[in-house]
Motif scaffolding. Structure first.
Motif, mmCIF file in Angstrom:
data_model
loop_
_atom_site.group_PDB
_atom_site.id
_atom_site.type_symbol
_atom_site.label_atom_id
_atom_site.label_comp_id
_atom_site.label_asym_id
_atom_site.label_seq_id
_atom_site.Cartn_x
_atom_site.Cartn_y
_atom_site.Cartn_z
ATOM 1 N N GLU A 1 0.815 -1.206 0.000
ATOM 2 C CA GLU A 1 0.000 0.000 0.000
ATOM 3 C C GLU A 1 0.858 1.270 0.000
ATOM 4 O OE1 GLU A 1 -3.987 -1.503 2.287
ATOM 5 O OE2 GLU A 1 -2.418 -0.612 3.489
ATOM 6 N N THR A 2 1.553 1.449 -1.106
ATOM 7 C CA THR A 2 2.447 2.600 -1.292
ATOM 8 C C THR A 2 3.424 2.725 -0.125
ATOM 9 O OG1 THR A 2 0.841 4.162 -0.350
ATOM 10 C CG2 THR A 2 0.794 3.856 -2.720
ATOM 11 N N PHE A 3 4.282 1.727 -0.022
ATOM 12 C CA PHE A 3 5.269 1.619 1.061
ATOM 13 C C PHE A 3 6.033 2.915 1.283
ATOM 14 C CE2 PHE A 3 8.575 0.055 3.623
ATOM 15 C CZ PHE A 3 8.244 -1.222 4.038
ATOM 16 N N ALA A 4 6.475 3.549 0.201
ATOM 17 C CA ALA A 4 7.370 4.685 0.352
ATOM 18 C C ALA A 4 6.687 6.026 0.165
ATOM 19 C CB ALA A 4 8.514 4.571 -0.656
ATOM 20 N N LEU B 1 5.479 8.694 5.577
ATOM 21 C CA LEU B 1 5.985 8.050 6.783
ATOM 22 C C LEU B 1 4.919 7.216 7.479
ATOM 23 C CD1 LEU B 1 8.314 7.581 8.665
ATOM 24 C CD2 LEU B 1 7.885 9.801 9.727
ATOM 25 N N GLU B 2 3.682 7.658 7.441
ATOM 26 C CA GLU B 2 2.614 6.875 8.057
ATOM 27 C C GLU B 2 2.429 5.539 7.350
ATOM 28 O OE1 GLU B 2 -0.847 8.673 10.265
ATOM 29 O OE2 GLU B 2 -0.591 10.130 8.653
ATOM 30 N N LYS B 3 2.467 5.558 6.014
ATOM 31 C CA LYS B 3 2.360 4.315 5.252
ATOM 32 C C LYS B 3 3.530 3.390 5.558
ATOM 33 C CE LYS B 3 -1.395 4.963 2.779
ATOM 34 N NZ LYS B 3 -2.574 4.060 2.889
ATOM 35 N N LEU B 4 4.713 3.964 5.705
ATOM 36 C CA LEU B 4 5.888 3.163 6.037
ATOM 37 C C LEU B 4 5.709 2.488 7.384
ATOM 38 C CD1 LEU B 4 8.874 2.310 5.532
ATOM 39 C CD2 LEU B 4 9.520 4.372 6.770
ATOM 40 N N THR B 5 5.240 3.245 8.367
ATOM 41 C CA THR B 5 5.016 2.698 9.707
ATOM 42 C C THR B 5 4.025 1.548 9.671
ATOM 43 O OG1 THR B 5 5.441 4.891 10.665
ATOM 44 C CG2 THR B 5 4.355 3.266 12.072
ATOM 45 N N ASP B 6 2.932 1.729 8.944
ATOM 46 C CA ASP B 6 1.920 0.674 8.833
ATOM 47 C C ASP B 6 2.477 -0.560 8.125
ATOM 48 O OD1 ASP B 6 0.136 2.358 10.072
ATOM 49 O OD2 ASP B 6 -0.828 3.037 8.227
ATOM 50 N N ALA B 7 3.289 -0.337 7.090
ATOM 51 C CA ALA B 7 3.867 -1.456 6.342
ATOM 52 C C ALA B 7 4.838 -2.254 7.209
ATOM 53 C CB ALA B 7 4.572 -0.937 5.096
#
Length: 233
Positions: A104-107, A110-116
């Motif tokens: 889900e759009t890893f990069a 920062l929020e997406k990164l944290t969730d990933a």
């Protein structure tokens, strides 16, 4: 790992400056201009865990994973070890397209990164995490306040997971990061008598004493070497 134990950076001289290494389960910042050796230090940190049989997650946001494996493999780093999980989240590679579907759009932010990362922890327990560099994610934030909130969430999440985390940054101004992390290691270059010299200094290390002297280091064909008994000037 007990809290009184230390986590090695993988660089003996730097561990010496840190009175034995990093305090486990906390988040640390390595900052410096391009070419100062941030990724090299991050790889030493990752490989120190791999050599102990730990699972290590390394997220690269700038340098393609294939380049990292090729360059550091030549230097003797065990980048193909099954305990080393290298995630290519660079926006310019074909893998980024795949990661959009899987993570889900890893990069993207920062929020997406944290969730990933949380998703990855559901399947595998990691003891060490590298995010190299977080600069790419800071640039995607619409406002400083948005980034501050996202970074605080990242810090709290990693500490809750009890994963020792190393993030790198190329930004000269890292006020938010430096305030929230548990330690800051700065890599710098100086021109002395016409020669470019590298140096490392520790500007923050919560919960421990540390060497406050700027120490010289070199990047060799086997990686980073810090000289804890020498001074630069």
């Amino acid at each position: 790992m007990a809290m009184n134990e230390r986590v090695s950076t993988g660089v003996p001289g730097l561990d010496n400056m840190l009175n034995g290494g990093l305090i486990p389960g906390r988040v640390y910042l390595v900052k410096g201009s391009p070419g100062t050796g941030k990724t090299t230090l991050a790889m030493h940190f990752a490989m120190a865990g791999v050599l102990k049989g730990e699972n290590v997650l390394y997220v690269t946001l700038e340098e393609p994973a294939d380049n990292i494996k090729q360059d550091f493999g030549k230097m003797g780093f065990d980048v193909y070890n099954p305990n080393f999980f290298l995630i290519d989240a660079t926006p310019t590679t074909e893998r980024y397209v795949l990661l959009e579907d899987i993570f889900e759009t890893f990069a993207k932010n920062l929020e997406k990164l944290t969730d990933a990362i949380l998703e990855k922890f559901e399947a595998i327990r990691f003891s060490r995490l590298v995010v190299d560099p977080i600069t790419m994610l800071k640039m995607t934030s619409l406002t400083e306040l948005d980034y501050r909130r996202a970074f605080l969430k990242f810090i709290k999440t990693m500490m809750r997971l009890k994963v020792t985390t190393l993030i790198t940054s190329e930004m000269e101004r890292t006020d938010v990061e430096e305030y929230l992390v548990s330690g800051v290691i700065e890599l710098r270059t100086f021109e002395i008598k016409g020669v470019l010299e590298r140096a490392v200094k520790i500007t923050k290390f919560r919960g421990s004493g540390f060497d406050r002297v700027i120490r010289p280091f070199e990047i060799t064909d086997r990686g980073m070497v810090v000289y804890p008994d020498k001074t630069l000037f």
